[in-house]
Write a protein that holds these residues in place. Structure first.
Motif, mmCIF file in Angstrom:
data_model
loop_
_atom_site.group_PDB
_atom_site.id
_atom_site.type_symbol
_atom_site.label_atom_id
_atom_site.label_comp_id
_atom_site.label_asym_id
_atom_site.label_seq_id
_atom_site.Cartn_x
_atom_site.Cartn_y
_atom_site.Cartn_z
ATOM 1 N N THR A 87 -14.157 -0.948 27.395
ATOM 2 C CA THR A 87 -15.452 -0.968 27.572
ATOM 3 C C THR A 87 -16.134 0.118 27.454
ATOM 4 O OG1 THR A 87 -15.532 -2.966 29.063
ATOM 5 C CG2 THR A 87 -17.461 -2.097 28.730
ATOM 6 N N CYS A 88 -15.776 1.223 28.091
ATOM 7 C CA CYS A 88 -16.489 2.426 27.863
ATOM 8 C C CYS A 88 -16.116 3.148 26.345
ATOM 9 C CB CYS A 88 -15.736 3.615 28.870
ATOM 10 S SG CYS A 88 -16.292 5.112 28.977
ATOM 11 N N PHE A 89 -15.160 2.948 26.009
ATOM 12 C CA PHE A 89 -14.857 3.340 24.347
ATOM 13 C C PHE A 89 -15.569 2.710 23.496
ATOM 14 C CE2 PHE A 89 -10.495 5.113 25.548
ATOM 15 C CZ PHE A 89 -10.821 6.465 25.229
ATOM 16 N N LEU A 98 -13.755 10.038 24.400
ATOM 17 C CA LEU A 98 -12.667 10.814 24.819
ATOM 18 C C LEU A 98 -13.248 11.907 25.830
ATOM 19 C CD1 LEU A 98 -10.854 11.617 21.454
ATOM 20 C CD2 LEU A 98 -10.314 10.162 23.125
ATOM 21 N N ASN A 99 -14.491 12.255 25.720
ATOM 22 C CA ASN A 99 -15.040 12.928 26.678
ATOM 23 C C ASN A 99 -15.748 12.422 27.798
ATOM 24 O OD1 ASN A 99 -14.119 15.639 25.812
ATOM 25 N ND2 ASN A 99 -16.028 15.866 24.362
ATOM 26 N N THR A 100 -16.334 11.403 27.509
ATOM 27 C CA THR A 100 -17.239 10.584 28.525
ATOM 28 C C THR A 100 -16.578 9.724 29.369
ATOM 29 O OG1 THR A 100 -18.055 9.131 26.896
ATOM 30 C CG2 THR A 100 -19.501 10.942 27.158
ATOM 31 N N CYS A 101 -15.335 9.121 28.935
ATOM 32 C CA CYS A 101 -14.677 8.038 29.504
ATOM 33 C C CYS A 101 -13.307 8.510 30.088
ATOM 34 C CB CYS A 101 -13.992 6.972 28.582
ATOM 35 S SG CYS A 101 -15.449 6.096 27.538
ATOM 36 N N LYS A 102 -13.519 10.078 30.622
ATOM 37 C CA LYS A 102 -12.289 10.613 31.422
ATOM 38 C C LYS A 102 -12.190 9.913 32.606
ATOM 39 C CE LYS A 102 -11.685 14.787 28.781
ATOM 40 N NZ LYS A 102 -11.697 16.208 28.959
ATOM 41 N N PRO A 103 -13.058 9.707 33.415
ATOM 42 C CA PRO A 103 -12.710 8.993 34.747
ATOM 43 C C PRO A 103 -12.292 7.614 34.565
ATOM 44 C CG PRO A 103 -15.045 9.884 34.680
ATOM 45 C CD PRO A 103 -14.539 9.919 33.326
#
Length: 161
Positions: A87-89, A98-103
């Protein structure tokens, strides 16, 4: 003093295909059959291997079992964290995600790591695989082929009613 007598079947290089060999202890006769596969992979009722054999080949232990574990982890065990990552991707995009979905990725990787290093989970997947392989060797059909045959039988029985 007992002699160490070598059985004629201990060295199959001297025997020819189709030759009949008699077991000295039991008196049973056997026809020599040579093939490339080991006996447990080529025997059985359909020539697909012994259904009771529980040994794993290298490719099964190193490739097939981990692939099945990965599929089970994504679909069942860590599905919530996996779907959160997907969902985040989808919302942030593949590149900026790749940067914002690290958690979310870290959460999924932690769950996946725990499952991959759980011996009970690996044993469960391995037992399921061996049971499926055993059924395929006993019937001569894969699980998909058996399901198709069951459907055809069901369809034939319900058409006549």
């Amino acid at each position: 003093m007992a002699e160490n007598k070598v059985n004629i079947t201990d060295n199959l290089e001297t025997l020819k295909e189709g030759e009949v060999v008699t077991d000295e202890k039991t008196g049973k006769k056997y026809r020599v059959k040579k093939n490339i596969m080991p006996h447990y992979s080529a025997g059985g009722p359909h020539g697909l291997g012994d259904p009771e054999d529980r040994t794993l080949r290298k490719i099964e232990a190193d490739v097939i079992i981990p692939n099945r574990m990965n599929t089970q982890i994504e679909r069942v065990e860590c599905n919530e964290s996996y779907m959160g990552l997907i969902t985040c991707f989808r919302t942030d995009g593949a590149v900026s995600g790749l940067n914002t979905c690290k958690p979310a990725l870290e959460l999924f990787n932690r769950c996946k790591y725990e499952k991959f290093h759980d011996p009970a989970f690996r044993t469960k997947i391995t037992d399921e695989y061996i049971a499926e392989r055993s059924a395929a060797r006993a019937s001569g059909m894969t699980s998909q082929q058996r399901k198709l045959e069951e459907y055809r039988d069901w369809k034939k029985n319900n058409e006549s009613k």
